[in-house]
Write a protein that holds these residues in place. Structure first.
Motif, mmCIF file in Angstrom:
data_model
loop_
_atom_site.group_PDB
_atom_site.id
_atom_site.type_symbol
_atom_site.label_atom_id
_atom_site.label_comp_id
_atom_site.label_asym_id
_atom_site.label_seq_id
_atom_site.Cartn_x
_atom_site.Cartn_y
_atom_site.Cartn_z
ATOM 1 N N GLU A 574 55.544 43.617 5.891
ATOM 2 C CA GLU A 574 55.206 44.380 4.699
ATOM 3 C C GLU A 574 54.222 43.572 3.865
ATOM 4 O O GLU A 574 54.469 42.410 3.523
ATOM 5 N N ALA A 575 53.083 44.182 3.577
ATOM 6 C CA ALA A 575 52.066 43.570 2.717
ATOM 7 C C ALA A 575 51.468 44.666 1.855
ATOM 8 O O ALA A 575 51.152 45.749 2.347
ATOM 9 N N MET A 576 51.319 44.414 0.556
ATOM 10 C CA MET A 576 50.773 45.386 -0.383
ATOM 11 C C MET A 576 51.563 46.703 -0.328
ATOM 12 O O MET A 576 50.992 47.789 -0.403
ATOM 13 N N LYS A 577 52.895 46.588 -0.175
ATOM 14 C CA LYS A 577 53.817 47.723 -0.170
ATOM 15 C C LYS A 577 53.695 48.603 1.077
ATOM 16 O O LYS A 577 54.350 49.638 1.176
ATOM 17 N N MET A 578 52.844 48.236 2.015
ATOM 18 C CA MET A 578 52.679 48.984 3.248
ATOM 19 C C MET A 578 53.209 48.176 4.426
ATOM 20 O O MET A 578 53.108 46.939 4.439
ATOM 21 N N GLU A 579 53.758 48.859 5.422
ATOM 22 C CA GLU A 579 54.240 48.188 6.614
ATOM 23 C C GLU A 579 53.155 48.170 7.682
ATOM 24 O O GLU A 579 52.470 49.175 7.906
ATOM 25 N N ASN A 580 52.998 47.024 8.334
ATOM 26 C CA ASN A 580 51.971 46.849 9.340
ATOM 27 C C ASN A 580 52.619 46.303 10.604
ATOM 28 O O ASN A 580 53.229 45.239 10.587
ATOM 29 N N GLU A 581 52.512 47.043 11.692
ATOM 30 C CA GLU A 581 53.046 46.573 12.962
ATOM 31 C C GLU A 581 52.051 45.611 13.594
ATOM 32 O O GLU A 581 50.892 45.955 13.797
ATOM 33 N N ILE A 582 52.506 44.414 13.889
ATOM 34 C CA ILE A 582 51.648 43.413 14.526
ATOM 35 C C ILE A 582 51.883 43.487 16.031
ATOM 36 O O ILE A 582 53.031 43.465 16.497
ATOM 37 N N GLN A 583 50.793 43.575 16.767
ATOM 38 C CA GLN A 583 50.875 43.840 18.191
ATOM 39 C C GLN A 583 50.572 42.598 19.024
ATOM 40 O O GLN A 583 49.893 41.667 18.572
ATOM 41 N N ALA A 584 51.079 42.612 20.254
ATOM 42 C CA ALA A 584 50.835 41.511 21.186
ATOM 43 C C ALA A 584 49.358 41.468 21.553
ATOM 44 O O ALA A 584 48.791 42.492 21.949
ATOM 45 N N PRO A 585 48.703 40.296 21.432
ATOM 46 C CA PRO A 585 47.284 40.202 21.768
ATOM 47 C C PRO A 585 47.019 40.190 23.268
ATOM 48 O O PRO A 585 45.895 40.401 23.704
ATOM 49 N N GLN A 586 48.072 39.914 24.062
ATOM 50 C CA GLN A 586 47.912 39.879 25.516
ATOM 51 C C GLN A 586 49.257 40.192 26.167
ATOM 52 O O GLN A 586 50.308 40.149 25.531
ATOM 53 N N SER A 587 49.207 40.515 27.439
ATOM 54 C CA SER A 587 50.435 40.734 28.190
ATOM 55 C C SER A 587 51.031 39.394 28.595
ATOM 56 O O SER A 587 50.310 38.415 28.809
ATOM 57 N N GLY A 588 52.358 39.358 28.722
ATOM 58 C CA GLY A 588 52.991 38.119 29.126
ATOM 59 C C GLY A 588 54.448 38.063 28.708
ATOM 60 O O GLY A 588 55.068 39.085 28.393
ATOM 61 N N VAL A 589 54.975 36.845 28.676
ATOM 62 C CA VAL A 589 56.367 36.604 28.319
ATOM 63 C C VAL A 589 56.433 35.896 26.971
ATOM 64 O O VAL A 589 55.669 34.962 26.714
ATOM 65 N N VAL A 590 57.341 36.351 26.110
ATOM 66 C CA VAL A 590 57.539 35.704 24.817
ATOM 67 C C VAL A 590 58.213 34.355 25.059
ATOM 68 O O VAL A 590 59.312 34.294 25.625
ATOM 69 N N ILE A 591 57.540 33.280 24.640
ATOM 70 C CA ILE A 591 58.119 31.948 24.865
ATOM 71 C C ILE A 591 58.654 31.323 23.591
ATOM 72 O O ILE A 591 59.405 30.338 23.654
ATOM 73 N N SER A 592 58.284 31.871 22.426
ATOM 74 C CA SER A 592 58.858 31.361 21.178
ATOM 75 C C SER A 592 58.678 32.387 20.071
ATOM 76 O O SER A 592 57.707 33.141 20.056
ATOM 77 N N VAL A 593 59.654 32.409 19.156
ATOM 78 C CA VAL A 593 59.606 33.266 17.966
ATOM 79 C C VAL A 593 59.851 32.363 16.773
ATOM 80 O O VAL A 593 60.892 31.709 16.688
ATOM 81 N N HIS A 594 58.892 32.311 15.840
ATOM 82 C CA HIS A 594 58.959 31.363 14.724
ATOM 83 C C HIS A 594 59.358 32.006 13.399
ATOM 84 O O HIS A 594 59.264 31.362 12.354
ATOM 85 N N VAL A 595 59.786 33.281 13.423
ATOM 86 C CA VAL A 595 60.099 33.971 12.172
ATOM 87 C C VAL A 595 61.410 34.736 12.301
ATOM 88 O O VAL A 595 61.876 35.045 13.396
ATOM 89 N N LYS A 596 61.975 35.042 11.113
ATOM 90 C CA LYS A 596 63.157 35.883 11.023
ATOM 91 C C LYS A 596 62.895 36.975 9.989
ATOM 92 O O LYS A 596 62.032 36.827 9.122
ATOM 93 N N LYS A 597 63.654 38.045 10.065
ATOM 94 C CA LYS A 597 63.539 39.129 9.093
ATOM 95 C C LYS A 597 63.765 38.587 7.689
ATOM 96 O O LYS A 597 64.682 37.809 7.445
ATOM 97 N N GLY A 598 62.881 38.995 6.757
ATOM 98 C CA GLY A 598 63.002 38.581 5.365
ATOM 99 C C GLY A 598 62.174 37.372 5.003
ATOM 100 O O GLY A 598 62.003 37.076 3.820
ATOM 101 N N GLU A 599 61.622 36.655 5.999
ATOM 102 C CA GLU A 599 60.834 35.460 5.710
ATOM 103 C C GLU A 599 59.423 35.826 5.267
ATOM 104 O O GLU A 599 58.844 36.812 5.723
ATOM 105 N N SER A 600 58.862 35.011 4.398
ATOM 106 C CA SER A 600 57.473 35.168 3.989
ATOM 107 C C SER A 600 56.574 34.456 4.980
ATOM 108 O O SER A 600 56.899 33.369 5.468
ATOM 109 N N VAL A 601 55.438 35.065 5.272
ATOM 110 C CA VAL A 601 54.499 34.487 6.231
ATOM 111 C C VAL A 601 53.096 34.548 5.665
ATOM 112 O O VAL A 601 52.810 35.290 4.723
#
Length: 613
Positions: A574-601
C-alpha cells in the motif's frame, strides 16, 4: 427568506483542500455555536477524506466526531459527502454494507447526503439514494463535472433527470477541480433548470480562479444553493470565500441574508486554528490555471503534494501533473474525483517515479480496467488494458451485482475488537488500518501524529539532534535521514532511518543523559549504543523484487521454495492509499523473503529473491 442559500465547507472540504484533512475535532467544537447561529443551508462536516484521516492520522473515532458535532450543531443541517457504492473507502461495497452505512450515518447525525459516483454511472448511486430516502433524510444527487471529448451539456442534463427520477431532493453540480467557466456555468444551469424541477446546488473549487464568477452566473441562471468556505480556509485549491460571496450578493435579488460581521468572528477563530497545522499546508493556496489541463481536484492537490513530500519527490510534482492527463486519457476520461482521482494520480506517480509508463500497475487501475468501478465514460486504451490485465473479462453489469452480502462476514471478522455496529463499518472501510485503530483505541494506546509548533521547529537545532545528515566512516560516506521514531521504553527507543535510501530500524539504548536548556549542556555526558535490528539487502541480480515507492506490505503471496512465473504477483504494497501488486521479474524459485505483512519498505531494498531455474 434569502434568495440564495449557502453551504459552509470549512469543517470538511476547506481543511481537506488546504491542510490535507488534518483538523482535529477539538479545534472545531469551540466555534460550533457561532457556526450554528449563522443560518447556513447546511454545514458540510463529514465524509470525503475525513473518515480516512481520522483513523489514519488523527487517531479519532470518526463516528464519535459525528456525534459530538451533531450535539454541538443542534440547529444546523449536517451534510456529508458519500461516494455512492464506494461509500468512504476505495472499492465498491455490497448493497447490505451500503444500506447499513447510510442507516448508521443518519442515526448518528447526518441530515444531507451528497451522493456522487466518480464515473457518473447511475447504477452505482441507486442503492445509496434509496437508503437515504428510507432513512427520511435529504438525498442530493451529484453530477461529477468534467471536460473531455466525451462529455457535454446534453449528457449532464440526462444525468440530472435520472437523479431526479431516482428520488433526489436536490441536484449538485460537483465541479471538484474548478473546471467550470462563467458562461459554461450559465449554459449548464439554464439547461438543467429547463429539464428538472428540484433545486440546483453548485460546488466549484477556486483553483482556476474562476469560481466566484461562476457563482454569479449560476444564480443568474437559477441555481439557489452555493458551496463556499470561510476565507480562513478558502480560495486556492479550496473554495470561494463565504464572506466574499455574501458581500457580492448583498442588496441584489440573490441576497443570502447572512451577517458579514458574524462571519468575521468565525474567520478570526479559524485563522488562528490554521496556524497549528502549518506543517500540512498545501503549496497550492493560490490560483493555478494548470488545473484546466491536468484536472486535479482541490481535495486531491494538497494530499498529493503532502504524499510526494513524504516520498522525498516533491520536486517531481510538475512531472506528475503532466502525466495525469495522459493516464486519464488512457482510462477513458473519467472525471477526477475520489476514487478515480487517487487511482489516476497514484498511477501517474508510479509512471514518473519508475521511469517507465505502466511498469508497475496498481490493483485499483487493474480493477478499473476490468470494469469493477463501472462503465468508463470513453474508450479505454486497449494496449494499456492488455498490459495491465491481459485477457481478463471486463464486467458489463452493475459491479455491485457481483458482490455477495458482506455484513455477516465483517461482524464475524471483527468480533474481537469491534464494540459497536459503527466499529464494524470502520473495519469495513479500512480493514487493516481500521483494525489497528480499533485495537489501539480499545487498549487506550492511540497516538495521533505530532503537531509541531513553528517555535519548536525553529529551535530544533538547539534542542534536538539533526534529522538529516551525512556520516563518513572508514572513508565511506552515508546519507542518513530520520523518518520516524517509536515509543520510549525504560532505556531503549526505536528510530526509523533511511541510509542511502534504504530503510532501517535502529534501537537506541540510553547509557547516560544530558539536560538540554537553550542549546547549552550542563556538563553531563551522553552516549548511545545503536544497533541495527534489521537490514534488507540491496538488489544485486534480476531476481530481486523491489518496490518503486515506499509503502507498507499488505500481503506476502509467496514463501521460500515456491515456483513462480514472470509476472506472478508476489507481494501487495500500500502506497498513497492505493494497493499495488508487485510481480515477479523472472520465472524461478523463491529463495528468500525479506518482509512480513505490516512492515514498511522503501525503494532499492530486496523484498523477495527469485533464483532463475
Amino acid at each position: 427568506m434569502a434568495k440564495t442559500h449557502i453551504s459552509e465547507l470549512v469543517l470538511r472540504d476547506g481543511h481537506q483542500s488546504i491542510i490535507a484533512t488534518r483538523m482535529h475535532t477539538d479545534d472545531m467544537l469551540p466555534i460550533c455555536s457561532k457556526l450554528d447561529s449563522i443560518g447556513f443551508w447546511s454545514l458540510e462536516a463529514w465524509g470525503g477524506a475525513t473518515f480516512d484521516s481520522c483513523v489514519r492520522f488523527l487517531k479519532e473515532d470518526p463516528w464519535e466526531r459525528l456525534r459530538v458535532l451533531r450535539k454541538a450543531l443542534p440547529n444546523s443541517r449536517i451534510q456529508m459527502l458519500l461516494r455512492g457504492q464506494n461509500l468512504l473507502g476505495y472499492r465498491h461495497y455490497s448493497d447490505d454494507v451500503v444500506r447499513e452505512f447510510v442507516k448508521k450515518s443518519a442515526s448518528n447525525g447526518i441530515d444531507v447526503f451528497r451522493i456522487f459516483d466518480a464515473m457518473n454511472d447511475m447504477r452505482n448511486l441507486r442503492v445509496s439514494i434509496e437508503a437515504v430516502k428510507k432513512a427520511g433524510k435529504h438525498a442530493e444527487g451529484c453530477i461529477s463535472y468534467t471536460t473531455s471529448p466525451v462529455h457535454d451539456i446534453p449528457q449532464f442534463v440526462l444525468l440530472a433527470a435520472e437523479l431526479e427520477a431516482l428520488g433526489c431532493d436536490t441536484i449538485c453540480i460537483k465541479d471538484m477541480a474548478g473546471l467550470l467557466t462563467p458562461y459554461a456555468t450559465f449554459e449548464l444551469v439554464t439547461a438543467l433548470r429547463a429539464a428538472i424541477n428540484i433545486p440546483i446546488h453548485l460546488h466549484s473549487h477556486a483553483t482556476s480562479g474562476l469560481s466566484g464568477m461562476c457563482f454569479l452566473k449560476a444564480v443568474e441562471a437559477g441555481a439557489t444553493i452555493l458551496d463556499t468556505c470561510n476565507s480562513s480556509f478558502g480560495e486556492g485549491a479550496s473554495h470561494s470565500s463565504t464572506e466574499s460571496v455574501v458581500a457580492a450578493l448583498q442588496g441584489t435579488p440573490y441576497d443570502t441574508g447572512l451577517d458579514l460581521g458574524a462571519l468575521q468572528e468565525i474567520t478570526a477563530y479559524f485563522t488562528e486554528v490554521r496556524k497549528k497545522y502549518w506543517q500540512f499546508e498545501s503549496a497550492h493556496t493560490g490560483v493555478d490555471s494548470r488545473v484546466l489541463v491536468n484536472h486535479v481536484p482541490g481535495g486531491m492537490i494538497s494530499n498529493l503534494s503532502n504524499q510526494l513530500k513524504e516520498l522525498d519527490a516533491l520536486s517531481r510534482m510538475d512531472e506528475v501533473l503532466d502525466e495525469i492527463p495522459r493516464v486519464r486519457e488512457d482510462m477513458g476520461y473519467p472525471p477526477l474525483v475520489t476514487p478515480t482521482s487517487q487511482i489516476v494520480g497514484t498511477q501517474a506517480v508510479l509512471n514518473v517515479l519508475t521511469g517507465a509508463r505502466y511498469k508497475s500497475v496498481t490493483n485499483e487501475v487493474k480493477n478499473y480496467l476490468l470494469g469493477h468501478y463501472g462503465k468508463a465514460p470513453g474508450k479505454v486504451n486497449e494496449e494499456v488494458r492488455k498490459l495491465a490485465v491481459g485477457d481478463g473479462e471486463v464486467v458489463t453489469c452493475r459491479p455491485a451485482d457481483l458482490l455477495e452480502n458482506e455484513m455477516g462476514r465483517l461482524v464475524a471478522d471483527s468480533e474481537t475488537f469491534a464494540k459497536s455496529e459503527e466499529d464494524v463499518l470502520t473495519f469495513a472501510m479500512f480493514p487493516d488500518i481500521g483494525k489497528t485503530f480499533l485495537q489501539e483505541r480499545n487498549a487506550n494506546t492511540l497516538k495521533p501524529e505530532q503537531l509541531l509548533t513553528r517555535e519548536a521547529a525553529a529551535t530544533a537545532s538547539e534542542r534536538y539532534a539533526p534529522n538529516e545528515f551525512k556520516v563518513t566512516l572508514h572513508g565511506e560516506t552515508f546519507h542518513i535521514k530520520l523518518t520516524g521514531s517509536g515509543h520510549h521504553g525504560e532505556t531503549q527507543r526505536p528510530f526509523y532511518v533511511s541510509v542511502d535510501g534504504i530503510s532501517e530500524e535502529v534501537i537506541v539504548e540510553t547509557l547516560n543523559e544530558i539536560e538540554v536548556s537553550g542549546g547549552k549542556s550542563n556538563g553531563k555526558k551522553k552516549a548511545a549504543k545503536a544497533v541495527s535490528e534489521s537490514s534488507r539487502p540491496r538488489p544485486s541480480h534480476e531476481g530481486c523484487v523491489t518496490t518503486a515507492m515506499p509503502g507498507t506490505i499488505v500481503d506476502v503471496k509467496v514463501k521460500v521454495g515456491d515456483q513462480v512465473e514472470a509476472g506472478d504477483g508476489v507481494l501487495v504494497i500500500e502506497a498513497m492509499k492505493m494497493e499495488n501488486e508487485i510481480q515477479a521479474p523472472q520465472s524461478g524459485v523463491v529463495i528468500s523473503v525479506h518482509v512480513k505483512k505490516g512492515e514498511s519498505v522503501a525503494p532499492d531494498e530486496t523484498l523477495v529473491e527469485i533464483q532463475c531455474t
